[in-house]
Design a protein around this motif. Structure first.
Motif, mmCIF file in Angstrom:
data_model
loop_
_atom_site.group_PDB
_atom_site.id
_atom_site.type_symbol
_atom_site.label_atom_id
_atom_site.label_comp_id
_atom_site.label_asym_id
_atom_site.label_seq_id
_atom_site.Cartn_x
_atom_site.Cartn_y
_atom_site.Cartn_z
ATOM 1 N N MET A 38 0.748 -1.391 0.213
ATOM 2 C CA MET A 38 0.066 0.023 0.139
ATOM 3 C C MET A 38 0.996 1.224 -0.096
ATOM 4 O O MET A 38 0.376 2.230 -0.588
ATOM 5 N N THR A 84 -9.829 -1.731 11.154
ATOM 6 C CA THR A 84 -9.819 -2.644 10.072
ATOM 7 C C THR A 84 -9.477 -1.825 8.820
ATOM 8 O O THR A 84 -9.495 -2.308 7.677
ATOM 9 N N LYS A 85 -9.016 -0.640 9.159
ATOM 10 C CA LYS A 85 -8.552 0.411 8.123
ATOM 11 C C LYS A 85 -6.895 -0.180 7.896
ATOM 12 O O LYS A 85 -6.440 -0.307 8.538
ATOM 13 N N ASN A 86 -6.542 0.179 6.554
ATOM 14 C CA ASN A 86 -5.305 -0.326 6.077
ATOM 15 C C ASN A 86 -4.229 0.306 6.704
ATOM 16 O O ASN A 86 -2.953 -0.409 6.659
ATOM 17 N N GLU A 140 -0.610 -5.121 8.901
ATOM 18 C CA GLU A 140 -1.235 -6.589 9.480
ATOM 19 C C GLU A 140 -2.160 -6.897 10.432
ATOM 20 O O GLU A 140 -3.141 -7.642 10.175
ATOM 21 N N HIS A 158 -5.703 -6.302 9.297
ATOM 22 C CA HIS A 158 -6.084 -7.417 8.564
ATOM 23 C C HIS A 158 -6.446 -8.569 9.821
ATOM 24 O O HIS A 158 -7.449 -9.188 9.533
#
Length: 247
Positions: free
Chosen positions: A149, A221-223, A227, A230
């Motif tokens: 990302m 849960t946002k990028n 990890e 996720h």
């Protein structure tokens, strides 16, 4: 043909025409279906295969080319070992008195910051190894090396084996991949501690551990959570999955 397969067929037709022009609502619909597949105790193989194909098209459009796994792993590992790791070990030649850190000079603080920087750089290059090891354990295949990302090197997972892997294993896959940075910095720093009593590895590991722990604690849960975002996402899916299997 199931209702899900019909929806996936429609989505695949739209995505295959021009991935860049895929409408946001179509993308959202696709990821909703993926979450449904993830929650299923017995995911349909045909649905999984089609969802994986669509995801691969979207992934390529967003992240670009995927490179061969092992040449990239070897290259990054060598760079990490011969670059920042060796740099850290050479910085140990300049002594730091940890008992007198309150009266360190500017030069001492500069050495300290350079050691921290070298350890963080090492975790950057060794980071893909965490996903590789976790994938071997969880049974999730790795397609190769891709752009993350933030343009960092990362490993592209094989989405078909990923979706067929039970939620608990998917959850721990991401957890280990995230905590690997802590393990790496502590491992390299431990060598420094043994050699000259250096504490930079412990400090770096604590900093990274707090960062990963904060992401878990926040439940994000946002990028931006990396990890552990996720991990949080898969943990939520796991709860739904357990309810369905009566666990």
């Amino acid at each position: 043909m199931s209702d899900t397969l019909q929806k996936l067929d429609q989505i695949e037709k739209i995505v295959s025409q021009d991935p860049k022009k895929t409408p946001p609502e179509v993308r959202k619909q696709f990821w909703r279906i993926v979450r449904e597949i993830k929650r299923s105790p017995n995911p349909d193989i045909t649905e999984v295969a089609q969802a994986a194909r669509i995801r691969n098209v979207l992934f390529k459009e967003k992240r670009g080319r995927t490179y061969s796994l092992w040449p990239c792993i070897v290259l990054l590992t060598l760079i990490g070992a011969l670059g920042p790791t060796l740099w850290y070990l050479r910085l140990l030649e300049v002594s730091l008195d940890w008992n007198a850190f309150l009266v360190w000079t500017t030069s001492d603080w500069w050495i300290f910051l350079r050691r921290l920087g070298s350890l963080l750089a090492a975790t950057f290059f060794f980071y893909p190894l965490g996903r590789l090891i976790a994938g071997k354990w969880a049974g999730i295949r790795i397609d190769g090396m891709s752009r993350g990302m933030y343009n960092e090197p990362t490993l592209k997972i094989d989405y078909e084996t990923f979706l067929l892997t039970p939620p608990p294993k998917r959850k721990w896959f991401f957890f280990f991949a995230g905590i690997w940075t802590v393990i790496t910095s502590f491992g390299i720093g431990f060598v420094g501690f043994i050699l000259v009593g250096d504490l930079c590895g412990i400090i770096t590991a604590i900093f990274l551990g707090i960062s990963e722990g904060a992401a878990i604690w926040s439940g994000t849960t946002k990028n931006i959570g990396g990890e552990m975002a996720h991990y949080n996402r898969e943990r939520k899916i796991e709860r739904s999955w357990k309810r369905q299997i009566g666990a």
